[in-house]
Design a protein around this motif. Structure first.
Motif, PDB file in Angstrom:
ATOM      1  N   GLY A 138    -126.661 -82.925 -12.310  1.00  0.00           N
ATOM      2  CA  GLY A 138    -126.944 -83.081 -10.880  1.00  0.00           C
ATOM      3  C   GLY A 138    -127.791 -81.950 -10.336  1.00  0.00           C
ATOM      4  O   GLY A 138    -128.732 -82.177  -9.547  1.00  0.00           O
ATOM      5  N   SER A 197    -131.707 -82.128  -8.982  1.00  0.00           N
ATOM      6  CA  SER A 197    -131.994 -81.656  -7.622  1.00  0.00           C
ATOM      7  C   SER A 197    -133.166 -80.677  -7.624  1.00  0.00           C
ATOM      8  O   SER A 197    -134.093 -80.777  -6.801  1.00  0.00           O
ATOM      9  CB  SER A 197    -130.749 -80.975  -7.031  1.00  0.00           C
ATOM     10  N   LEU A 228    -125.513 -81.093  -0.494  1.00  0.00           N
ATOM     11  CA  LEU A 228    -125.483 -82.524  -0.170  1.00  0.00           C
ATOM     12  C   LEU A 228    -126.229 -82.806   1.132  1.00  0.00           C
ATOM     13  O   LEU A 228    -126.902 -83.840   1.254  1.00  0.00           O
ATOM     14  CB  LEU A 228    -124.035 -83.019  -0.089  1.00  0.00           C
ATOM     15  N   THR A 234    -129.499 -85.277   1.210  1.00  0.00           N
ATOM     16  CA  THR A 234    -129.589 -86.377   2.186  1.00  0.00           C
ATOM     17  C   THR A 234    -130.878 -86.278   2.986  1.00  0.00           C
ATOM     18  O   THR A 234    -131.595 -87.268   3.170  1.00  0.00           O
ATOM     19  CB  THR A 234    -128.374 -86.349   3.131  1.00  0.00           C
ATOM     20  N   ILE A 254    -130.379 -90.166  -5.593  1.00  0.00           N
ATOM     21  CA  ILE A 254    -129.074 -90.833  -5.478  1.00  0.00           C
ATOM     22  C   ILE A 254    -128.186 -90.474  -6.674  1.00  0.00           C
ATOM     23  O   ILE A 254    -126.986 -90.207  -6.521  1.00  0.00           O
ATOM     24  CB  ILE A 254    -129.255 -92.359  -5.359  1.00  0.00           C
ATOM     25  N   VAL A 255    -128.771 -90.443  -7.868  1.00  0.00           N
ATOM     26  CA  VAL A 255    -128.013 -90.058  -9.065  1.00  0.00           C
ATOM     27  C   VAL A 255    -127.511 -88.617  -8.932  1.00  0.00           C
ATOM     28  O   VAL A 255    -126.339 -88.324  -9.208  1.00  0.00           O
ATOM     29  CB  VAL A 255    -128.874 -90.217 -10.336  1.00  0.00           C
ATOM     30  N   PHE A 267    -127.053 -86.878  -6.162  1.00  0.00           N
ATOM     31  CA  PHE A 267    -126.051 -86.836  -5.095  1.00  0.00           C
ATOM     32  C   PHE A 267    -124.694 -87.313  -5.625  1.00  0.00           C
ATOM     33  O   PHE A 267    -123.662 -86.685  -5.366  1.00  0.00           O
ATOM     34  CB  PHE A 267    -126.501 -87.709  -3.922  1.00  0.00           C
ATOM     35  N   TYR A 268    -124.698 -88.412  -6.359  1.00  0.00           N
ATOM     36  CA  TYR A 268    -123.442 -88.960  -6.886  1.00  0.00           C
ATOM     37  C   TYR A 268    -122.775 -87.959  -7.831  1.00  0.00           C
ATOM     38  O   TYR A 268    -121.561 -87.720  -7.735  1.00  0.00           O
ATOM     39  CB  TYR A 268    -123.705 -90.271  -7.619  1.00  0.00           C
ATOM     40  N   LEU A 269    -123.551 -87.389  -8.747  1.00  0.00           N
ATOM     41  CA  LEU A 269    -122.983 -86.463  -9.731  1.00  0.00           C
ATOM     42  C   LEU A 269    -122.358 -85.244  -9.055  1.00  0.00           C
ATOM     43  O   LEU A 269    -121.253 -84.815  -9.409  1.00  0.00           O
ATOM     44  CB  LEU A 269    -124.064 -86.017 -10.713  1.00  0.00           C
ATOM     45  N   ASN A 273    -121.475 -84.928  -5.764  1.00  0.00           N
ATOM     46  CA  ASN A 273    -120.396 -85.311  -4.861  1.00  0.00           C
ATOM     47  C   ASN A 273    -119.123 -85.662  -5.638  1.00  0.00           C
ATOM     48  O   ASN A 273    -118.009 -85.364  -5.199  1.00  0.00           O
ATOM     49  CB  ASN A 273    -120.832 -86.508  -4.016  1.00  0.00           C
ATOM     50  N   ARG A 274    -119.297 -86.251  -6.814  1.00  0.00           N
ATOM     51  CA  ARG A 274    -118.158 -86.698  -7.614  1.00  0.00           C
ATOM     52  C   ARG A 274    -117.508 -85.550  -8.391  1.00  0.00           C
ATOM     53  O   ARG A 274    -116.280 -85.498  -8.507  1.00  0.00           O
ATOM     54  CB  ARG A 274    -118.640 -87.788  -8.601  1.00  0.00           C
ATOM     55  N   HIS A 275    -118.316 -84.634  -8.909  1.00  0.00           N
ATOM     56  CA  HIS A 275    -117.787 -83.671  -9.874  1.00  0.00           C
ATOM     57  C   HIS A 275    -117.746 -82.227  -9.379  1.00  0.00           C
ATOM     58  O   HIS A 275    -117.039 -81.413  -9.978  1.00  0.00           O
ATOM     59  CB  HIS A 275    -118.618 -83.717 -11.159  1.00  0.00           C
TER      60      HIS A 275
END
Length: 463
Positions: free
Chosen positions: A17, A21, A81, A85, A177-178, A180-182, A184-186
């Protein structure tokens, strides 16, 4: 004390992630270069040709230290994050721009978000890993700069030719998006309980913005949008100096300064900042010198010039990862930096000795050496100053080092851009002098103080 630890199995996802970024932030300047003729043709704004680059650079540069302070106050995860965004939203707006003024304005906002991403990725990496492992991961992260310089012009040309220039911005969406997901999730919150005197220095931030913007504008647009003899340029430079003096005085009195008390006076920080800036001076000198030699002097095509830059980009990627791994194991920061800069000087010396008569194989060798040496030194100059400051202020420290790096690149681009038609050997001599300055600075580094600083940090973690 360190923030909440991430489990070991989360590290690959978090690093992925962070790398995505930083890649987006670095890529979005170089990818636009090859698309600009098409953008200008569609939006009818030849007189604004340089401003989409300048606005991105201006806003991303000033956002770097501010993002560091924000991450110290609000937490690392929250800020990155936010940055992602904003970057995705502004990418969409850039893609649907209907005229050049709109594109220039949105590119500035996108640059600010890119500065947040660039700053946050290194801050989070510095905080996640203990000192002995940190340089290795910073090296992996720093390799994204080399990858961006490799992919940017190629992707920009291919996307513009086979799709449309709008897609050089839309392509950010799935990648972002990938990432952000990584994250936000981990990624855990990384917000510290110890936030004494760690509020937001709003007045300091505003004065800093007012001081740096005029200076950056003078450096990027002097001799291009405005002549060097323009009275407005002198007024802006004088204004920048006055506001900088005011900013320094404000920071000395602030209870929560953007720059921690004594940071700029710390000798470890000074040497690392000088070495960081000098590395970027040499790097950007090379980025300007090689295409000019190939296309203007030797009459080669732009595509051939791009291919010849690949060795430098690839060696920077390899160098960043190798340099981080080596210094993580050896813990010999001074020796590593001297060797790394010496390798880069060898590359520049080859270019200087053979001049415009250089063969293409020799140029490849020179670019491999220069890119390898500069790339290997990125993790060293980023890790060294982290020994001198509390983890609760790691954000502003890491981002300030990065700010000095970028300023070195901005200054060299401005100076070397005016020298291309005057003296090509002088550019190489200045690059070599910059690298030699980096060697001198790091040879005077108090390595004992660095080891002691990291030891104190480890003791705090264990307690």
């Amino acid at each position: 004390m360190h923030a909440e630890k991430n489990s070991l199995e989360n590290v690959p996802a978090i690093m992925a992630g962070l790398m995505l970024s930083l890649l987006l932030a670095a890529l979005d300047n170089s990818i636009v270069a090859t698309a600009m003729p098409k953008i200008i043709g569609d939006l009818q704004g030849m007189e604004y040709y340089s401003l989409p680059f300048t606005s991105y650079l201006l806003f991303s540069t000033v956002a770097i230290p501010i993002a560091g302070k924000l991450s110290d106050v609000f937490g690392r995860k929250v800020v990155i994050l936010w940055g992602m965004t904003g970057f995705l939203a502004t990418s969409i707006l850039c893609a649907i721009s209907i005229n050049m003024p709109m594109l220039i304005l949105i590119r500035g906002l996108q640059g600010a978000c890119g500065g947040v991403l660039a700053s946050s990725t290194f801050i989070i990496t510095a905080e996640l890993f203990p000192p002995k492992q940190r340089a290795k991961y910073i090296g992996i992260l720093a390799s994204m700069h080399g990858l961006a310089s490799l992919l940017g012009p190629v992707l920009g040309g291919v996307i513009t030719e086979y799709m449309s220039w709008h897609w050089i911005f839309f392509i950010n969406i799935p990648i972002g998006i990938v990432a952000f997901y990584l994250l936000n999730r981990h990624l855990s919150l990384l917000k510290h309980a110890d936030t004494t005197n760690n509020g937001l220095d709003v007045k300091g931030i505003l004065v800093f913005l007012a001081a740096v913007f005029p200076l950056l504008f003078c450096l990027t647009e002097g001799g291009r949008l405005l002549p060097w003899t323009s009275p407005l340029l002198f007024i802006l430079a004088a204004l920048s100096i006055c506001l900088t003096i005011w900013f320094v005085k404000l920071e000395q009195k602030s209870h929560s300064p953007m720059l921690p008390s004594g940071l700029l006076k710390n000798k470890v920080f000074q040497k690392a900042a000088i070495a960081a800036a000098m590395g970027y001076v040499a790097l950007f000198g090379l980025i300007l010198y090689i295409p000019y030699i190939l296309q203007i002097v030797l009459k080669e095509s732009a595509s051939f010039s791009g291919i010849m830059m690949l060795p430098m980009s690839l060696s920077m990627v390899v160098g960043g990862m190798a340099g981080g791994a080596i210094v993580s194991r050896s813990q010999r920061y001074r020796q590593s930096s001297i060797i790394n800069f010496s390798i880069a000087i060898a590359g520049f010396a080859v270019l200087l000795f053979f001049g415009t008569d250089i063969s293409m194989p020799l140029m490849v060798v020179a670019l491999l050496l220069a890119g390898l040496g500069i790339g290997m030194n990125f993790p060293v100059v980023n890790i060294v100053p982290q020994a001198i400051i509390s983890v609760t202020q790691m954000g502003i420290l890491v981002s300030t080092i990065e700010f000095f790096q970028v300023m070195g690149g901005v200054l060299s681009t401005s100076v070397f851009g005016k020298m291309l038609s005057l003296s090509l050997p002088a550019i190489l001599w200045i690059c070599i002098a910059a690298l030699a300055t980096g060697i001198i600075a790091m040879s005077l580094l108090d390595e004992k103080a660095v080891h002691e600083g990291f030891a104190r940090q480890r003791n705090k973690e264990n307690n």
